[in-house]
Design a protein around this motif. Structure first.
Motif, PDB file in Angstrom:
ATOM      1  N   ASN A  48       5.398  -8.742 -17.635  1.00 48.99           N
ATOM      2  CA  ASN A  48       6.281  -7.591 -17.490  1.00 48.99           C
ATOM      3  C   ASN A  48       7.427  -7.893 -16.523  1.00 48.99           C
ATOM      4  O   ASN A  48       8.576  -7.478 -16.744  1.00 48.99           O
ATOM      5  N   MET A  49       7.138  -8.630 -15.458  1.00 47.26           N
ATOM      6  CA  MET A  49       8.194  -9.022 -14.509  1.00 47.26           C
ATOM      7  C   MET A  49       9.224  -9.910 -15.190  1.00 47.26           C
ATOM      8  O   MET A  49      10.428  -9.768 -14.965  1.00 47.26           O
ATOM      9  N   TRP A  50       8.752 -10.831 -16.017  1.00 43.42           N
ATOM     10  CA  TRP A  50       9.666 -11.753 -16.694  1.00 43.42           C
ATOM     11  C   TRP A  50      10.511 -11.028 -17.745  1.00 43.42           C
ATOM     12  O   TRP A  50      11.708 -11.292 -17.867  1.00 43.42           O
ATOM     13  N   LYS A  51       9.892 -10.111 -18.490  1.00 45.51           N
ATOM     14  CA  LYS A  51      10.629  -9.411 -19.547  1.00 45.51           C
ATOM     15  C   LYS A  51      11.708  -8.496 -18.992  1.00 45.51           C
ATOM     16  O   LYS A  51      12.817  -8.405 -19.539  1.00 45.51           O
ATOM     17  N   HIS A  52      11.390  -7.786 -17.913  1.00 44.12           N
ATOM     18  CA  HIS A  52      12.317  -6.789 -17.372  1.00 44.12           C
ATOM     19  C   HIS A  52      13.045  -7.252 -16.118  1.00 44.12           C
ATOM     20  O   HIS A  52      13.705  -6.453 -15.458  1.00 44.12           O
ATOM     21  N   ASN A  53      12.922  -8.549 -15.796  1.00 41.87           N
ATOM     22  CA  ASN A  53      13.609  -9.134 -14.648  1.00 41.87           C
ATOM     23  C   ASN A  53      13.309  -8.356 -13.358  1.00 41.87           C
ATOM     24  O   ASN A  53      14.198  -7.937 -12.616  1.00 41.87           O
ATOM     25  N   ILE A  54      12.000  -8.166 -13.085  1.00 43.60           N
ATOM     26  CA  ILE A  54      11.551  -7.418 -11.914  1.00 43.60           C
ATOM     27  C   ILE A  54      11.108  -8.393 -10.837  1.00 43.60           C
ATOM     28  O   ILE A  54      10.400  -9.359 -11.115  1.00 43.60           O
ATOM     29  N   LYS A  55      11.539  -8.154  -9.623  1.00 48.90           N
ATOM     30  CA  LYS A  55      11.132  -8.980  -8.488  1.00 48.90           C
ATOM     31  C   LYS A  55       9.800  -8.476  -7.925  1.00 48.90           C
ATOM     32  O   LYS A  55       9.364  -7.366  -8.214  1.00 48.90           O
ATOM     33  N   PHE A  56       9.190  -9.305  -7.080  1.00 46.64           N
ATOM     34  CA  PHE A  56       7.886  -8.952  -6.521  1.00 46.64           C
ATOM     35  C   PHE A  56       7.950  -7.667  -5.716  1.00 46.64           C
ATOM     36  O   PHE A  56       7.070  -6.796  -5.841  1.00 46.64           O
ATOM     37  N   HIS A  57       8.978  -7.513  -4.891  1.00 42.19           N
ATOM     38  CA  HIS A  57       9.060  -6.334  -4.022  1.00 42.19           C
ATOM     39  C   HIS A  57       9.390  -5.059  -4.783  1.00 42.19           C
ATOM     40  O   HIS A  57       9.345  -3.967  -4.213  1.00 42.19           O
ATOM     41  N   GLN A  58       9.725  -5.185  -6.084  1.00 39.75           N
ATOM     42  CA  GLN A  58      10.031  -4.002  -6.893  1.00 39.75           C
ATOM     43  C   GLN A  58       8.815  -3.475  -7.640  1.00 39.75           C
ATOM     44  O   GLN A  58       8.908  -2.438  -8.304  1.00 39.75           O
ATOM     45  N   LEU A  59       7.707  -4.160  -7.543  1.00 39.42           N
ATOM     46  CA  LEU A  59       6.492  -3.715  -8.218  1.00 39.42           C
ATOM     47  C   LEU A  59       5.872  -2.537  -7.480  1.00 39.42           C
ATOM     48  O   LEU A  59       6.232  -2.221  -6.337  1.00 39.42           O
ATOM     49  N   SER A  60       4.906  -1.890  -8.136  1.00 40.20           N
ATOM     50  CA  SER A  60       4.149  -0.833  -7.477  1.00 40.20           C
ATOM     51  C   SER A  60       3.184  -1.451  -6.466  1.00 40.20           C
ATOM     52  O   SER A  60       2.930  -2.666  -6.474  1.00 40.20           O
ATOM     53  N   TYR A  61       2.629  -0.619  -5.600  1.00 41.80           N
ATOM     54  CA  TYR A  61       1.746  -1.138  -4.546  1.00 41.80           C
ATOM     55  C   TYR A  61       0.533  -1.847  -5.131  1.00 41.80           C
ATOM     56  O   TYR A  61       0.186  -2.957  -4.695  1.00 41.80           O
ATOM     57  N   ARG A  62      -0.121  -1.244  -6.121  1.00 41.50           N
ATOM     58  CA  ARG A  62      -1.343  -1.831  -6.669  1.00 41.50           C
ATOM     59  C   ARG A  62      -1.043  -3.146  -7.391  1.00 41.50           C
ATOM     60  O   ARG A  62      -1.849  -4.084  -7.343  1.00 41.50           O
ATOM     61  N   GLU A  63       0.094  -3.234  -8.068  1.00 42.60           N
ATOM     62  CA  GLU A  63       0.451  -4.488  -8.733  1.00 42.60           C
ATOM     63  C   GLU A  63       0.758  -5.585  -7.715  1.00 42.60           C
ATOM     64  O   GLU A  63       0.340  -6.737  -7.890  1.00 42.60           O
ATOM     65  N   MET A  64       1.480  -5.238  -6.658  1.00 41.01           N
ATOM     66  CA  MET A  64       1.764  -6.216  -5.611  1.00 41.01           C
ATOM     67  C   MET A  64       0.482  -6.701  -4.945  1.00 41.01           C
ATOM     68  O   MET A  64       0.299  -7.909  -4.724  1.00 41.01           O
ATOM     69  N   GLU A  65      -0.407  -5.796  -4.614  1.00 41.18           N
ATOM     70  CA  GLU A  65      -1.656  -6.161  -3.957  1.00 41.18           C
ATOM     71  C   GLU A  65      -2.530  -7.004  -4.883  1.00 41.18           C
ATOM     72  O   GLU A  65      -3.203  -7.951  -4.434  1.00 41.18           O
ATOM     73  N   HIS A  66      -2.522  -6.675  -6.176  1.00 43.41           N
ATOM     74  CA  HIS A  66      -3.325  -7.457  -7.125  1.00 43.41           C
ATOM     75  C   HIS A  66      -2.815  -8.888  -7.201  1.00 43.41           C
ATOM     76  O   HIS A  66      -3.621  -9.840  -7.172  1.00 43.41           O
ATOM     77  N   LEU A  67      -1.515  -9.078  -7.302  1.00 44.35           N
ATOM     78  CA  LEU A  67      -0.964 -10.429  -7.369  1.00 44.35           C
ATOM     79  C   LEU A  67      -1.223 -11.198  -6.080  1.00 44.35           C
ATOM     80  O   LEU A  67      -1.547 -12.389  -6.112  1.00 44.35           O
ATOM     81  N   ARG A  68      -1.077 -10.541  -4.944  1.00 44.84           N
ATOM     82  CA  ARG A  68      -1.316 -11.217  -3.663  1.00 44.84           C
ATOM     83  C   ARG A  68      -2.758 -11.712  -3.566  1.00 44.84           C
ATOM     84  O   ARG A  68      -3.012 -12.869  -3.219  1.00 44.84           O
ATOM     85  N   GLN A  69      -3.710 -10.844  -3.883  1.00 46.72           N
ATOM     86  CA  GLN A  69      -5.120 -11.219  -3.785  1.00 46.72           C
ATOM     87  C   GLN A  69      -5.491 -12.257  -4.832  1.00 46.72           C
ATOM     88  O   GLN A  69      -6.277 -13.168  -4.563  1.00 46.72           O
ATOM     89  N   PHE A  70      -4.926 -12.138  -6.024  1.00 52.07           N
ATOM     90  CA  PHE A  70      -5.258 -13.081  -7.090  1.00 52.07           C
ATOM     91  C   PHE A  70      -4.766 -14.484  -6.743  1.00 52.07           C
ATOM     92  O   PHE A  70      -5.436 -15.480  -7.052  1.00 52.07           O
ATOM     93  N   ARG A  71      -3.604 -14.581  -6.111  1.00 52.96           N
ATOM     94  CA  ARG A  71      -3.107 -15.898  -5.704  1.00 52.96           C
ATOM     95  C   ARG A  71      -4.054 -16.554  -4.706  1.00 52.96           C
ATOM     96  O   ARG A  71      -4.324 -17.763  -4.802  1.00 52.96           O
ATOM     97  N   ARG A  72      -4.553 -15.791  -3.755  1.00 51.17           N
ATOM     98  CA  ARG A  72      -5.492 -16.341  -2.780  1.00 51.17           C
ATOM     99  C   ARG A  72      -6.798 -16.774  -3.457  1.00 51.17           C
ATOM    100  O   ARG A  72      -7.376 -17.819  -3.132  1.00 51.17           O
ATOM    101  N   ASP A  73      -7.272 -15.965  -4.414  1.00 56.13           N
ATOM    102  CA  ASP A  73      -8.510 -16.316  -5.119  1.00 56.13           C
ATOM    103  C   ASP A  73      -8.334 -17.585  -5.949  1.00 56.13           C
ATOM    104  O   ASP A  73      -9.223 -18.453  -5.971  1.00 56.13           O
ATOM    105  N   VAL A  74      -7.189 -17.692  -6.625  1.00 61.56           N
ATOM    106  CA  VAL A  74      -6.945 -18.873  -7.459  1.00 61.56           C
ATOM    107  C   VAL A  74      -6.851 -20.127  -6.599  1.00 61.56           C
ATOM    108  O   VAL A  74      -7.331 -21.201  -6.989  1.00 61.56           O
TER     109      VAL A  74
END
Length: 360
Positions: A109-135
């Protein structure tokens, strides 16, 4: 005689004479059924290849579920301790796979609509942050498994060191509480060191008013008093420039702050500064998104996770106290500019060390 034969034949065909012979009766029955119903058809029911494949898949899935259920009952009866670990491992894999699919949807969705990380909703930002650490943690295990037969050693290491090698999806409920306590105890060890550095820079502050405010703040912290927000914001100028700006921090200070943020301190100063900047910037962006969403929209688990990320050991604090503390943090964070992020970094210690209800 010829006339009698013709009459007998007509009688046999039209039933005007006596009963016909068995051969004629069978022929008549066959002709009539053929005239009424057409040519005979096969009694077998032929399905389309697509329907055959669907029925086969359904059969295989049903049988697999039955066998899987029997296998689970067998493990539960004969190997109860192993069954607990097996169940947690399988659920952890399912949750990790679900996290991966959700992260992929967000990135797409970020790639399709050219959305930056800081423009996401709180839950989406937190999910990506935690997922990166887990990966990152999972990739480390994957690298260890590359040599031949090393996977057997990796399984043994995972069993012996679950806190260091596994992500929270693979922890038992008791392990989650115990391991979070251990991590908080590790970062608490750096709190006195960070406060000591704050005391050491007091003579380096040129402004007498700021020097007085810093002395008062350090005195309150040593007495066990929880500081007010306005007491901390009064010092924002000290944390934007010399001596406590992000670019003015010494290597030992950055190592202590890295331990307080649960980041590895065993890196060169350049990488330590970069990681602290990046981590603090992400938290600042999360704070802005959370302020837009509202703390009241978070679940109890989300509130406790947000507090723990920002330095508070929320595992043993009531939900309402966690919400109050998180509100104080957001009030301070949303008042800071990007150049003042060093103050936000130090708030991991300033706001959490003496908060009511925290474990000593």
């Amino acid at each position: 005689m010829a006339v009698s034969r013709v009459c007998w034949a007509r009688a046999a065909l039209w039933g005007s004479a006596g009963p016909p012979g068995p051969y004629v009766a069978r022929r008549l029955q066959f002709v009539r059924s053929g005239m009424a119903w057409g040519a005979p058809r096969s009694s077998k029911l032929h399905l389309s290849p697509k329907a055959d494949m669907k029925s086969l898949i359904s059969y295989v899935v049903t049988k697999t579920k039955v066998i899987n259920g029997k296998y689970h009952r067998f493990l539960g009866r004969h190997f109860p301790r192993f069954y607990v670990l097996y169940t947690i491992f399988m659920k952890g894999l399912q949750m990790l796979w679900a996290d991966a699919k959700k992260a992929r949807r967000i990135k797409t969705n970020m790639w399709k609509h050219n959305i930056k990380f800081h423009q996401l909703s709180y839950r989406e930002m937190e999910h990506l942050r935690q997922f990166r650490r887990d990966v990152t943690k999972c990739l480390f295990l994957g690298i260890l498994s590359i040599p031949p037969f090393a996977n057997y050693l990796v399984f043994l290491l995972m069993y012996l060191f679950p806190r260091q090698l596994l992500i929270q999806h693979f922890w038992t409920p008791k392990q989650q509480i115990d391991f979070l306590d251990i991590y908080h105890a590790l970062r608490k060890q750096s709190h006195p060191e960070i406060l000591c550095y704050l005391e050491k820079v007091i003579p380096l502050i040129s402004d007498s008013g700021l020097r007085w405010h810093m002395t008062e703040l350090c005195t309150k912290m040593q007495r066990g008093t929880h500081p007010a927000i306005h007491d901390i914001l009064a010092l924002r100028e000290c944390f934007s420039n010399h001596p406590l700006g992000m670019n003015q921090l010494h290597a030992l200070q950055m190592k202590a702050l890295s331990r307080a943020m649960l980041l590895t301190p065993y890196l060169p100063p350049v990488l330590l500064r970069y990681r602290l900047k990046t981590h603090t910037t992400v938290i600042h962006q999360l704070d802005k998104a959370l302020a837009k969403l509202g703390i009241g929209q978070l679940t109890a688990q989300e509130v406790k996770s947000a507090c723990y990320l920002r330095g508070l050991n929320s595992t043993h604090i009531a939900e309402e106290r966690c919400r109050t503390w998180l509100g104080e943090w957001l009030q301070l964070s949303c008042s800071l500019k990007e150049a003042e992020l060093s103050l936000l970094l130090h708030n991991v210690v300033l706001l959490s060390i003496n908060y009511i209800g925290t474990r000593r």
